[in-house]
Design a protein around this motif. Structure first.
Motif, PDB file in Angstrom:
ATOM      1  N   MET A   1      -3.705  13.405 123.898  1.00 46.24           N
ATOM      2  CA  MET A   1      -4.759  12.814 123.070  1.00 46.24           C
ATOM      3  C   MET A   1      -4.246  12.654 121.643  1.00 46.24           C
ATOM      4  SD  MET A   1      -8.383  14.416 124.250  1.00 46.24           S
ATOM      5  CE  MET A   1      -8.040  15.999 123.516  1.00 46.24           C
ATOM      6  N   SER A   2      -3.141  12.009 121.487  1.00 43.01           N
ATOM      7  CA  SER A   2      -2.480  11.908 120.198  1.00 43.01           C
ATOM      8  C   SER A   2      -3.407  11.379 119.106  1.00 43.01           C
ATOM      9  CB  SER A   2      -1.257  10.988 120.337  1.00 43.01           C
ATOM     10  OG  SER A   2      -0.655  10.746 119.092  1.00 43.01           O
ATOM     11  N   GLY A   3      -3.744  12.236 118.131  1.00 44.26           N
ATOM     12  CA  GLY A   3      -4.521  11.798 116.977  1.00 44.26           C
ATOM     13  C   GLY A   3      -6.015  11.787 117.152  1.00 44.26           C
ATOM     14  N   SER A   4      -6.530  11.973 118.374  1.00 49.36           N
ATOM     15  CA  SER A   4      -7.974  11.863 118.616  1.00 49.36           C
ATOM     16  C   SER A   4      -8.815  12.889 117.855  1.00 49.36           C
ATOM     17  CB  SER A   4      -8.268  11.951 120.114  1.00 49.36           C
ATOM     18  OG  SER A   4      -7.741  10.835 120.791  1.00 49.36           O
ATOM     19  N   SER A  21     -10.420   9.955 125.712  1.00 44.73           N
ATOM     20  CA  SER A  21      -9.520   9.719 126.829  1.00 44.73           C
ATOM     21  C   SER A  21      -8.186  10.429 126.621  1.00 44.73           C
ATOM     22  CB  SER A  21      -9.265   8.211 126.991  1.00 44.73           C
ATOM     23  OG  SER A  21      -8.212   7.970 127.903  1.00 44.73           O
ATOM     24  N   TYR A  22      -7.660  10.970 127.705  1.00 43.74           N
ATOM     25  CA  TYR A  22      -6.335  11.601 127.672  1.00 43.74           C
ATOM     26  C   TYR A  22      -5.267  10.586 127.286  1.00 43.74           C
ATOM     27  CZ  TYR A  22      -2.197  14.127 129.306  1.00 43.74           C
ATOM     28  OH  TYR A  22      -0.975  14.750 129.385  1.00 43.74           O
ATOM     29  N   THR A  39      -3.512   3.628 126.934  1.00 44.38           N
ATOM     30  CA  THR A  39      -2.522   3.208 127.922  1.00 44.38           C
ATOM     31  C   THR A  39      -3.143   2.936 129.291  1.00 44.38           C
ATOM     32  OG1 THR A  39      -1.982   5.494 128.560  1.00 44.38           O
ATOM     33  CG2 THR A  39      -0.716   4.527 126.756  1.00 44.38           C
ATOM     34  N   LYS A  40      -4.340   3.444 129.530  1.00 44.22           N
ATOM     35  CA  LYS A  40      -4.995   3.244 130.828  1.00 44.22           C
ATOM     36  C   LYS A  40      -5.744   1.913 130.897  1.00 44.22           C
ATOM     37  CE  LYS A  40      -8.242   5.579 133.975  1.00 44.22           C
ATOM     38  NZ  LYS A  40      -9.493   4.806 133.770  1.00 44.22           N
ATOM     39  N   ALA A  65     -16.502   0.908 126.307  1.00 44.52           N
ATOM     40  CA  ALA A  65     -16.018  -0.360 126.863  1.00 44.52           C
ATOM     41  C   ALA A  65     -14.497  -0.422 126.850  1.00 44.52           C
ATOM     42  CB  ALA A  65     -16.614  -1.531 126.085  1.00 44.52           C
ATOM     43  N   ASN A  66     -13.884   0.150 125.825  1.00 48.65           N
ATOM     44  CA  ASN A  66     -12.427   0.106 125.683  1.00 48.65           C
ATOM     45  C   ASN A  66     -11.712   1.290 126.320  1.00 48.65           C
ATOM     46  OD1 ASN A  66     -11.709  -2.330 124.052  1.00 48.65           O
ATOM     47  ND2 ASN A  66     -13.197  -1.434 122.640  1.00 48.65           N
ATOM     48  N   GLY A  67     -12.497   2.265 126.774  1.00 51.03           N
ATOM     49  CA  GLY A  67     -11.890   3.424 127.428  1.00 51.03           C
ATOM     50  C   GLY A  67     -11.369   4.476 126.480  1.00 51.03           C
TER      51      GLY A  67
END
Length: 448
Positions: A1-4, A21-22, A39-40, A65-67
Motif C-alpha cells: 500500500m505504498s503511500g496510502s 487497495s493493496y 496496478t489491479k 470506481a477506480n479501485g
C-alpha cells in the motif's frame, strides 16, 4: 500500500467500511500534489497541489470506481486469481498463430529459428479451415496471426486463409482480428493494400536501430543490409489512410544500446507523431547456439532499465503527448500473461505441428498435430505440463505478495518451464513516469 496511510492522514479520510487497495501506488510530489495508480484496475489519477480537501462522499464514489479503496472484507488476490482462471477457461477466444513459411530471406545473427525450409501444406490449410468451422459457432473472437520464418514468403496463402476466416467470422457475427510479424522487407504498398483488404491490420516489423547497427544484425541471406528497403516500405505504409497499426520492434544488446538515442531521433522525425506507429524495445536473449558468442547480453534488470529509459526519452522528444502516456508508457493490468496461456491458442507449423509459444518451437516440444479434417491430436502429458507452468505463479509466495502481480500475472510461461523466474519486466520506473507526467502535463501545461 505504498503511500496510502500518509495520503489518508493528509486529507483526513475516514474509510469506514472500506480499506485502501493493496495494489495502490501513491506518490506525494514536492509541491503538494498527489499521484495515484492502481496496478489491479489500471486507474491513474492526479490530485493537483491546489486541492486542499477531498469531499468524503465524492472521494468514496470516485475511489471505489477506480479501485483505490475496496470493501474491508474483499480478498483482492483472490479476485486476481479468479480473473486469471476465468480467462484460462474461456473457450470462446480462438487465436491461431500460423507459420505459412518456415524459411526466411534474412539471416539475423541472433535468430533462434532453424528454418525447416517448407511452406504450409495444402492439407494443413484444410485442417485449419475445418478446425475453425467446427468451433466458430461457440466463439466470440477469432484471431489469426501470421509468423515465420518470414510469413510474407507465402503471401498468397496468407491472403487465401485470412479471407476465408474473415468471411466465416462475418457470417457468425463474431469479432475478427488478424496481424502479421514480418521483417518488413517484402512489405510493398501493393501487398499492404492486399493484406489490409482481407483484414490484416496489425503489423510488427523489426528495425534494430540506425542503419549501421540494423544492417549488422539483420542481413539478407547474401549478407547485404536491409534497413533502407524496410524504411522505404514503412514510409509508404504511412501514406495509407485505412485502419492499421504498426509496432516497430527494436531488439538490443549491450553493443547496440549506445545507438538507441540516434535511433529514436530517426524514428521520431519520421513516425513519432503518427499514433498508428509504436516503438517496442526488447532485449536480445540467448539462443543456446554458437551465435550467442557474437552478442553481449543484458541482464533482466539492465534490460528493463534500458527499455524504460528509452521510452521516456522518446516521450520527452515528442513533448509529452497524453496519448503516448496512456497507450505506450502507462502499464496495463492483464488477466493472463500472454496468448500461450489461453486454451484456444495454438501455434501451427507449416506441416501441421502444434505448439503453445512462438519461441519454444523445437520439434521435440511440439504438443501434437492438426489433421486435414480439423481434428487436433494432442499429447495430453505435454499439454498438462504446459498448463502447470501457466498457473504455477498462483502457488508462488513471491508472486502472491507482489504489488505488480496484476501487471505481470506470473510472467513468461516458457521461462518458468525452464526453471527461471517468469517476471522479466520491472515496473519500478513507473513512479518516475508518473512524476514526469505530473511535471510536464499537469504543472507546465495545466492539464488535468
Amino acid at each position: 500500500m505504498s503511500g496510502s496511510p500518509l495520503f489518508a492522514r493528509k486529507f483526513k479520510i475516514n474509510l469506514g467500511q472500506y480499506k485502501f487497495s493493496y495494489y495502490n501506488i501513491v506518490k506525494n510530489m514536492e509541491d503538494g500534489g498527489w499521484l495515484l495508480f492502481n496496478t489491479k484496475t489500471g486507474a491513474f489519477s492526479v490530485i493537483p497541489s491546489k486541492v486542499k480537501k477531498l469531499d468524503n462522499k465524492d472521494m468514496v464514489n470516485n475511489f471505489l470506481a477506480n479501485g483505490y479503496i475496496v470493501n474491508k472484507d474483499k480478498d483482492e488476490l483472490d479476485e486476481v486469481i479468479m480473473s486469471f482462471r476465468k480467462i484460462r477457461e474461456d473457450k470462446t477466444i480462438m487465436r491461431l498463430i500460423i507459420l505459412p513459411a518456415e524459411m526466411c530471406n534474412f539471416r539475423c545473427i541472433y535468430c533462434y529459428e532453424t528454418f525447416r525450409r517448407i511452406k504450409i501444406f495444402d492439407e494443413v490449410i484444410l485442417g485449419i479451415i475445418n478446425f475453425i468451422k467446427r468451433n466458430i459457432a461457440t466463439l466470440s473472437i477469432l484471431e489469426i496471426s501470421w509468423f515465420g520464418g518470414e510469413p510474407l514468403l507465402a503471401t498468397s496463402r496468407i491472403i487465401e486463409i485470412t479471407k476465408r476466416c474473415q468471411k466465416m467470422a462475418k457470417v457468425y457475427g463474431i469479432r475478427f482480428l488478424s496481424d502479421v510479424t514480418t521483417n518488413g522487407y517484402l512489405l510493398t504498398p501493393k501487398l499492404i493494400k492486399s493484406l489490409i483488404d482481407v483484414g490484416v491490420i496489425g503489423y510488427q516489423v523489426t528495425i534494430d536501430g540506425p542503419p549501421l547497427i540494423h544492417n549488422r544484425l539483420r542481413k539478407l541471406k547474401n549478407g547485404r543490409g536491409t534497413f533502407e528497403k524496410i524504411w522505404s516500405n514503412l514510409r509508404e505504409f504511412k501514406k495509407f489512410d485505412k485502419e492499421f497499426y504498426v509496432v516497430i520492434r527494436t531488439n538490443f544488446d549491450k553493443n547496440s544500446y549506445v545507438y538507441l538515442n540516434e535511433w529514436i531521433d530517426l524514428y521520431q522525425n519520421e513516425f513519432g507523431k503518427d499514433s498508428r506507429f509504436r516503438l517496442l524495445f526488447r532485449p536480445i536473449f540467448k539462443t543456446g547456439t554458437e551465435r550467442d558468442k557474437q552478442m553481449r547480453f543484458c541482464s533482466f534488470r539492465e534490460s528493463a532499465e534500458i527499455e524504460s529509459e528509452i521510452l521516456i526519452k522518446l516521450w520527452e522528444k515528442l513533448e509529452f503527448p497524453r496519448w503516448y502516456f496512456d497507450e505506450v508508457i502507462l502499464s496495463k493490468p492483464k488477466a493472463i500473461y500472454c496468448y500461450g496461456g489461453l486454451p484456444g491458442c495454438f501455434v501451427i507449423g507449416a506441416d501441421g505441428a502444434l505448439w503453445k509459444c512462438t519461441v519454444g518451437l523445437k520439434e521435440e516440444d511440439a504438443l501434437g498435430h492438426i489433421k486435414e479434417n480439423g481434428d487436433i491430436l494432442i499429447d495430453e502429458n505435454k499439454l498438462n505440463e504446459w498448463n502447470k507452468y501457466s498457473e504455477s505463479w498462483i502457488f508462488d509466495d513471491t508472486c502472491r505478495k507482489c504489488l505488480w502481480l496484476p501487471l505481470c500475472m506470473g510472467g513468461c510461461i516458457l521461462s518458468r518451464k525452464y526453471g527461471k523466474k517468469g517476471c522479466y519486466t520491472r515496473f519500478s520506473p513507473l513512479t518516475k513516469v508518473m512524476e514526469l507526467y505530473y511535471k510536464n502535463i499537469i504543472v507546465k501545461k495545466g492539464g488535468d
